[in-house]
Design a protein around this motif. Structure first.
Motif, PDB file in Angstrom:
ATOM      1  N   ALA A 122       0.838  -1.195   0.000  1.00 22.48           N
ATOM      2  CA  ALA A 122       0.000   0.000   0.000  1.00 22.48           C
ATOM      3  C   ALA A 122       0.870   1.240   0.000  1.00 22.48           C
ATOM      4  N   GLY A 123       0.215   2.374  -0.174  1.00 19.48           N
ATOM      5  CA  GLY A 123       0.872   3.651   0.068  1.00 19.48           C
ATOM      6  C   GLY A 123       0.692   4.029   1.526  1.00 19.48           C
ATOM      7  N   ASP A 125       0.710   7.328   4.428  1.00 15.52           N
ATOM      8  CA  ASP A 125       0.675   8.758   4.678  1.00 15.52           C
ATOM      9  C   ASP A 125       1.941   9.155   5.443  1.00 15.52           C
ATOM     10  N   GLN A 237      -7.409   1.917   6.677  1.00 18.67           N
ATOM     11  CA  GLN A 237      -7.009   1.606   5.310  1.00 18.67           C
ATOM     12  C   GLN A 237      -8.058   2.148   4.341  1.00 18.67           C
ATOM     13  N   TRP A 244      -4.824   7.138  -6.585  1.00 17.27           N
ATOM     14  CA  TRP A 244      -4.657   8.582  -6.411  1.00 17.27           C
ATOM     15  C   TRP A 244      -3.307   8.891  -5.769  1.00 17.27           C
ATOM     16  N   HIS A 245      -2.848  10.140  -5.910  1.00 15.45           N
ATOM     17  CA  HIS A 245      -1.556  10.525  -5.362  1.00 15.45           C
ATOM     18  C   HIS A 245      -1.495  12.040  -5.197  1.00 15.45           C
ATOM     19  N   ASN A 250      -4.256  13.505  -0.410  1.00 16.12           N
ATOM     20  CA  ASN A 250      -3.907  12.957   0.894  1.00 16.12           C
ATOM     21  C   ASN A 250      -4.694  13.676   1.993  1.00 16.12           C
ATOM     22  N   ALA A 253      -8.142  12.267   1.867  1.00 18.76           N
ATOM     23  CA  ALA A 253      -8.232  10.935   2.466  1.00 18.76           C
ATOM     24  C   ALA A 253      -8.324  11.014   3.983  1.00 18.76           C
ATOM     25  N   THR A 269      -2.987   4.101   5.433  1.00 19.23           N
ATOM     26  CA  THR A 269      -2.570   3.433   4.198  1.00 19.23           C
ATOM     27  C   THR A 269      -3.648   3.510   3.126  1.00 19.23           C
ATOM     28  N   SER A 270      -3.181   3.454   1.880  1.00 14.94           N
ATOM     29  CA  SER A 270      -4.095   3.460   0.731  1.00 14.94           C
ATOM     30  C   SER A 270      -3.859   2.218  -0.116  1.00 14.94           C
ATOM     31  N   ALA A 301       3.890  -0.762   3.546  1.00 14.40           N
ATOM     32  CA  ALA A 301       4.095   0.465   2.769  1.00 14.40           C
ATOM     33  C   ALA A 301       5.216   0.339   1.750  1.00 14.40           C
ATOM     34  N   THR A 305       2.020   8.232  -0.050  1.00 17.44           N
ATOM     35  CA  THR A 305       0.799   8.643  -0.744  1.00 17.44           C
ATOM     36  C   THR A 305       0.866  10.065  -1.285  1.00 17.44           C
TER      37      THR A 305
END
Length: 362
Positions: A122-123, A125, A237, A244-245, A250, A253, A269-270, A301, A305
């Motif tokens: 995941a991505g 933060d 999550q 997205w980025h 962020n 989110a 996390t994304s 990770a 993100t």
């Protein structure tokens, strides 16, 4: 004439044998599964090349029995002695939901007491953690169910063009004064006792780090949690089919998570699939095929993100997509196995207890 008669007898005998085998297979008791490992993708082959989310589990857990799974994305692999099953759902909410539903309804397996572990990358933060970390999810947030107006057309006084279903503007979220009601699957709460147990069991796991990761995280000046070393954490999550980025998304989110959890959850996390996976579990639970309280999500990770200071979101996304991007890809895959396998092995070791009593519950 005699040859024809012999041929007919042979065909009848063969048909009878096939029927016997078919009936025996149908009468065979379903294989009891103790732990289901859910991965989303594999890069190439299932063994012998650059690993994705599945390959380490297959090799290290000796998942050598293959079951054809044409109703899903990828064949199923099982270790019959330990009771561990691993699957690859395919990327995206739709594939994950369909694959888990298909597995849950497969008569070859008894999943009624199985624990489910989603183990994927995941991505992260950078306000909360760093690359290489392993994050146990306490909330699952859906990032797709929403209204959206293109950013080029939103009113000047709006902070975003993305807001919940049945609202007419972003301000309605706070102006309503009512707690969020995620009746359409916008948010799910996982079993807190099981999450707490998993965090406690794995919190001291040593996670991989490398020079490239140090160099990448050093760019995030002003984000102290991003500058630290990988660790085991917990957090919400976000699942969204759109990759997205960037800083503005962020921020969205974080706000989206705070809204749907009534300020109880924190976006960390994304990913893509987890709300779809858990929705399938809810239906399987109702059907008596699985236990939704035995579902865990571990996201590790592989990237941040949002961009570091000095880069635009587009520049950072392009850098991540290049051959030098995703410095934490392999360490994140390792973390998913290192942390996740501790939980799986503990469940198998204490199966006499955990078959009927959930870890962390008295």
């Amino acid at each position: 004439m005699r040859a024809t008669l012999l041929t007919r007898r042979f065909i009848c005998a063969l048909a009878l044998y096939c029927m016997t085998i078919t009936f025996a297979a149908a009468a065979e008791a379903p294989l009891e599964i103790k732990a289901v490992v859910v991965t989303m993708f594999e890069i190439g082959e299932d063994a012998g090349d650059e690993p994705g989310e599945f390959q380490m589990w297959k090799a290290r857990e000796a998942l050598n029995t293959r079951y054809a799974f044409p109703q899903g994305f990828h064949d199923i692999y099982v270790n019959k002695e330990t009771g561990i099953l691993a699957m690859v759902t395919g990327m995206g909410t739709a594939r994950a939901s369909a694959a888990i539903m298909a597995l849950g309804l497969d008569p070859r397996f008894d999943l009624s007491h199985a624990y489910w572990l989603v183990a994927g990358i995941a991505g992260v933060d950078p306000q909360d953690g760093t690359i290489g970390s392993a994050v146990w999810a306490d909330y699952l947030i859906d990032g797709d169910l929403a209204h959206q107006i293109d950013a080029r057309e939103i009113p000047a006084d709006w902070s975003t063009g993305y807001f919940p279903l049945f609202f007419t503007e972003p301000a309605d979220q706070s102006a309503s004064g009512q707690p969020a009601n995620a009746k359409n699957g916008e948010m799910y709460v996982l079993n807190a006792s099981l999450v707490n147990w998993a965090v406690s069991l794995t919190k001291d796991t040593a996670l991989h780090n490398n020079k490239a990761m140090d160099e990448l995280r050093a760019r995030y000046k002003g984000y102290p949690n991003a500058l630290g070393k990988p660790q085991v954490m917990r957090g919400a999550q976000m699942a969204a089919a759109t990759f997205w980025h960037g800083k503005l998304l962020n921020d969205w989110a974080n706000e989206w998570t705070a809204y749907w959890t009534n300020n109880k959850g924190n976006f960390v996390t994304s990913g893509m699939e987890d709300t779809g996976s858990y929705q399938a579990m809810l239906y399987l639970d109702k059907a008596g095929k699985a236990d939704k309280d035995r579902f865990m999500v571990l996201r590790t990770a592989s990237n941040f993100t949002m961009q570091p200071p000095g880069l635009s979101a587009a520049q950072n996304l392009a850098m991540e997509s290049s051959s030098t991007g995703y410095a934490a890809m392999q360490p994140a895959l390792e973390a998913a196995y290192l942390v996740g396998s501790k939980v799986v092995h503990n469940i198998i070791e204490h199966w006499d207890t955990y078959k009927t009593q959930l870890p962390g519950e008295k």
